[in-house]
Design an enzyme around this catalytic site. Structure first.
Site, PDB file in Angstrom:
ATOM      1  N   GLU A  37     -41.556  29.348  24.750  1.00  0.00           N
ATOM      2  CA  GLU A  37     -40.184  29.429  24.239  1.00  0.00           C
ATOM      3  C   GLU A  37     -40.226  29.687  22.746  1.00  0.00           C
ATOM      4  O   GLU A  37     -40.897  28.965  22.007  1.00  0.00           O
ATOM      5  CB  GLU A  37     -39.414  28.132  24.560  1.00  0.00           C
ATOM      6  CG  GLU A  37     -38.035  28.025  23.923  1.00  0.00           C
ATOM      7  CD  GLU A  37     -37.089  29.181  24.267  1.00  0.00           C
ATOM      8  OE1 GLU A  37     -36.815  29.404  25.451  1.00  0.00           O
ATOM      9  OE2 GLU A  37     -36.627  29.864  23.327  1.00  0.00           O
ATOM     10  N   GLY A  43     -34.106  24.665  26.617  1.00  0.00           N
ATOM     11  CA  GLY A  43     -32.755  24.728  27.217  1.00  0.00           C
ATOM     12  C   GLY A  43     -32.080  26.085  27.123  1.00  0.00           C
ATOM     13  O   GLY A  43     -31.036  26.301  27.738  1.00  0.00           O
ATOM     14  N   THR A  45     -30.116  29.625  26.078  1.00  0.00           N
ATOM     15  CA  THR A  45     -28.754  29.907  25.634  1.00  0.00           C
ATOM     16  C   THR A  45     -27.828  28.790  26.096  1.00  0.00           C
ATOM     17  O   THR A  45     -26.993  28.291  25.339  1.00  0.00           O
ATOM     18  CB  THR A  45     -28.266  31.239  26.264  1.00  0.00           C
ATOM     19  OG1 THR A  45     -29.185  32.272  25.923  1.00  0.00           O
ATOM     20  CG2 THR A  45     -26.875  31.607  25.801  1.00  0.00           C
ATOM     21  N   GLY A 182     -12.306  41.390  23.777  1.00  0.00           N
ATOM     22  CA  GLY A 182     -12.842  41.165  25.128  1.00  0.00           C
ATOM     23  C   GLY A 182     -12.159  39.985  25.795  1.00  0.00           C
ATOM     24  O   GLY A 182     -12.298  38.847  25.343  1.00  0.00           O
ATOM     25  N   GLY A 184     -12.829  38.428  28.512  1.00  0.00           N
ATOM     26  CA  GLY A 184     -13.705  37.880  29.549  1.00  0.00           C
ATOM     27  C   GLY A 184     -13.818  36.368  29.390  1.00  0.00           C
ATOM     28  O   GLY A 184     -12.965  35.728  28.766  1.00  0.00           O
ATOM     29  N   ARG A 275     -22.930  40.525  27.504  1.00  0.00           N
ATOM     30  CA  ARG A 275     -24.260  40.168  27.025  1.00  0.00           C
ATOM     31  C   ARG A 275     -25.291  41.148  27.585  1.00  0.00           C
ATOM     32  O   ARG A 275     -25.059  41.768  28.616  1.00  0.00           O
ATOM     33  CB  ARG A 275     -24.607  38.733  27.443  1.00  0.00           C
ATOM     34  CG  ARG A 275     -23.716  37.713  26.730  1.00  0.00           C
ATOM     35  CD  ARG A 275     -24.008  36.289  27.173  1.00  0.00           C
ATOM     36  NE  ARG A 275     -25.345  35.833  26.883  1.00  0.00           N
ATOM     37  CZ  ARG A 275     -25.754  35.377  25.691  1.00  0.00           C
ATOM     38  NH1 ARG A 275     -24.913  35.320  24.674  1.00  0.00           N
ATOM     39  NH2 ARG A 275     -27.005  34.974  25.515  1.00  0.00           N
ATOM     40  N   HIS A 446      -6.095  11.886  50.041  1.00  0.00           N
ATOM     41  CA  HIS A 446      -4.778  12.033  49.423  1.00  0.00           C
ATOM     42  C   HIS A 446      -4.580  10.919  48.395  1.00  0.00           C
ATOM     43  O   HIS A 446      -4.902   9.764  48.697  1.00  0.00           O
ATOM     44  CB  HIS A 446      -3.687  11.939  50.490  1.00  0.00           C
ATOM     45  CG  HIS A 446      -2.296  11.942  49.904  1.00  0.00           C
ATOM     46  ND1 HIS A 446      -1.716  13.105  49.455  1.00  0.00           N
ATOM     47  CD2 HIS A 446      -1.411  10.939  49.672  1.00  0.00           C
ATOM     48  CE1 HIS A 446      -0.512  12.821  48.979  1.00  0.00           C
ATOM     49  NE2 HIS A 446      -0.300  11.521  49.092  1.00  0.00           N
TER      50      HIS A 446
END
Ligand code: FAD
Ligand code: NAI
Length: 467
Positions: A37, A43, A45, A182, A184, A275, A446
């Site tokens: 990494e 962990g 992004t 954007g 999104g 991305r 319920h």
């Protein structure tokens, strides 16, 4: 001939939700495993700059919004909130620190070696990580994705004027006018955060509707709700230029189909147009691995690439860029490497937008389902759900799409405050090949929001009770 020996059975490149899960599962299955990494913390992004910090800001800003905009007053709680943005950021950073540290603990517990540094291939079984070289029988590429940029627009997170999602999580003050490029998932989640904290928010979307990929009814209804909350939308609009002068950005926009240009000034612009997969710097040429037209690495059903011994999962391969999809692929690839049968059912991957209310879906949209033959649709408004109505959470609906002949559930969509939690039931039902009748005849507690799913399923047969 003596069998070739390697430092590791498995080397995973990237410690996001795909990579760290693959590494832990591989180690659990008795394989000697390392994970490379390049970030300072584990962990990926998701934990560092994605899912977790965005949800920390969404949750905190939601509470603020409820206090500031009359929701609490409706329930007899009169408060005048005072924003301490630094403290809000502090609790976000704490959440990230705790969870990324948790992965480090899990690596130690499961005996996964964390190799710190950027990884690049020397050949299919030799990888350079920083200054060291590691050999592995199997290499899993789980390098994830990073922000796609708009040509001619320079992102400068440090200046806080033109930012990407990482910069938008770290703004030191609430912008007066935020423009989101954007409509999104990122634009709506982070646009909502800053709208709730006091910014005017305008969302510029190239297409004629927000949230592409989601069900048509849901997209329309979601936009109405966001509009009611105060977000302005400019649909079918393209940004053609952006000039920054000190702390002010001036955007030039025009209709997507062409027409007169207009300008808009803002003290903050969030670029959230998608991305792109991370393959640069991996030296894929050294192993003869090509990327497709979208820059992704192609992998087969078992997550094998075209190069023997090299596997790929997560955002770097085709499919939705979602943490839970990456995680499931991480488990499956490790199981396949260990000689077990790792499978991911890509037809049943839920997606959730963590706004208020949440927006969630699994399976086919109505538009997609229709292409496959006759369907039946049941809908139920949250306004008719007793729990939602009592909680002043009446916006939204649940929609069940079933095959007209077999009644098998093809897709479920929901806008409801806990839609992200509700959708798990739909995913489980679809995984077991349920019919709408199976859901309709399952006893739901319920009063719960989930009863709306039962009623929408009853609606497929035209027989809901409460509407
Ligand atoms: P990543 O998480 O991107 O991890 C890849 C890792 O590999 C990175 O840490 C990177 O540093 C490392 N790396 C890359 N190249 C190399 C190399 N050559 N050598 C060494 N290391 C390398 N998804 C959801 O499901 N739910 C959400 O709520 C959600 N919210 C999001 C919010 C934001 C703001 C963003 C940006 C994304 C969000 N996502 C969400 C998407 C989610 O973060 C990704 O789908 C997920 O992280 C992908 O996991 P991955 O393991 O494939 O890659
Ligand atoms: P997105 O793909 O969700 O949305 C990008 C939007 O920008 C689309 O509506 C697109 O039509 C529009 N667009 C593209 N080019 C444009 C242009 N030039 N001008 C105006 N609009 C333009 O991408 P986003 O929001 O950046 O998110 C990236 C990824 O991160 C998503 O694929 C998503 O899966 C993941 N993510 C998931 C979250 C979740 O699961 N809750 C939260 C945040 C991100």
């Amino acid at each position: 001939m003596a069998e070739q020996t390697y430092d590791y059975d498995v080397l995973v490149i990237g410690a996001g939700p795909g990579g760290y899960v693959a590494a832990i599962r591989a180690a659990q299955l008795g394989l000697k495993t390392a994970c490379a990494e390049s970030r300072e913390t584990l962990g990926g992004t998701c934990l560092n700059v994605g899912c977790i910090p965005s949800k920390a800001m969404l949750h905190a800003s939601e509470l603020y919004d409820h206090a500031a905009n009359g929701m609490m007053a409706k329930m007899g709680i009169e408060v005048t909130p005072k924003l301490n943005l630094e403290a809000m950021h502090g609790q976000r950073r704490e959440a990230v620190k705790g969870l990324t540290g948790g992965i480090e603990f899990l690596f130690k517990k499961n005996k996964v070696d964390w190799k710190k540094g950027h990884a690049s291939f020397i050949d299919a079984h030799r990888v350079k990580i920083g200054e060291t070289t590691v050999t592995a029988k199997n290499v899993v590429i789980a390098t994830g994705s990073s922000v796609a940029s708009l040509p001619g627009i320079e992102i400068d997170n440090a200046n806080h004027v033109v930012v990407d999602s990482t910069g938008a999580l770290e703004l030191p003050a609430v912008p007066q006018q935020l423009v989101v490029i954007g409509g999104g998932v990122i634009g709506l989640e982070l646009g909502s955060v800053w709208r709730r904290l006091g910014a005017r928010v305008t969302c510029v979307e190239y297409l004629d509707e927000i949230l592409p990929g989601m069900d048509g009814d849901i997209r329309k209804e979601a936009r109405k709700i966001f509009k009611k909350q105060g977000i302005e939308f400019k649909l079918s609009t393209k940004v053609t230029g952006l000039a920054v002068n000190g702390k002010t950005a001036t955007l030039t926009m025009e209709p997507a189909a062409g027409g007169a240009a207009e300008t808009l000034e803002a003290d903050c612009v969030l670029v959230s147009i998608g991305r792109k997969p991370n393959t640069e710097g991996l030296n894929l040429e050294a192993i003869g691995l090509a990327v497709n037209a979208r820059g992704q690495i192609e992998a087969d059903h078992d997550f094998r690439t075209s190069v023997p011994g090299v596997w790929a999962i997560g955002d770097v391969i085709p499919g939705p860029m979602l943490a839970h999809k990456a995680e499931d692929e991480g488990i499956a690839v490790a199981e396949n490497i260990a000689g077990h049968t790792g499978i991911v059912n890509h037809a049943v991957i839920p997606s959730v937008v963590y706004t208020w209310p949440e927006i969630a879906g699994v399976g086919l949209t109505e538009e997609q389902a229709k292409e496959g033959g006759p369907i039946k649709v049941g809908k139920f408004p949250m306004m008719a759900n007793s729990r939602a109505k009592t909680n002043h959470e009446g916006d939204g609906l649940v929609k069940v799409i079933a095959d007209a002949e077999t009644d098998r559930v093809l897709g479920v969509w929901a806008i409801a405050v806990p839609a992200g939690t509700m959708i798990a039931e739909a995913a489980l039902a679809m995984e077991f090949g349920a019919t709408s009748e199976d859901i309709a005849y399952t006893c739901h507690a319920h009063p719960t929001h989930s009863e709306a799913l039962k009623e929408a399923a009853m609606g497929v047969q035209g027989k809901p009770i409460h509407v």
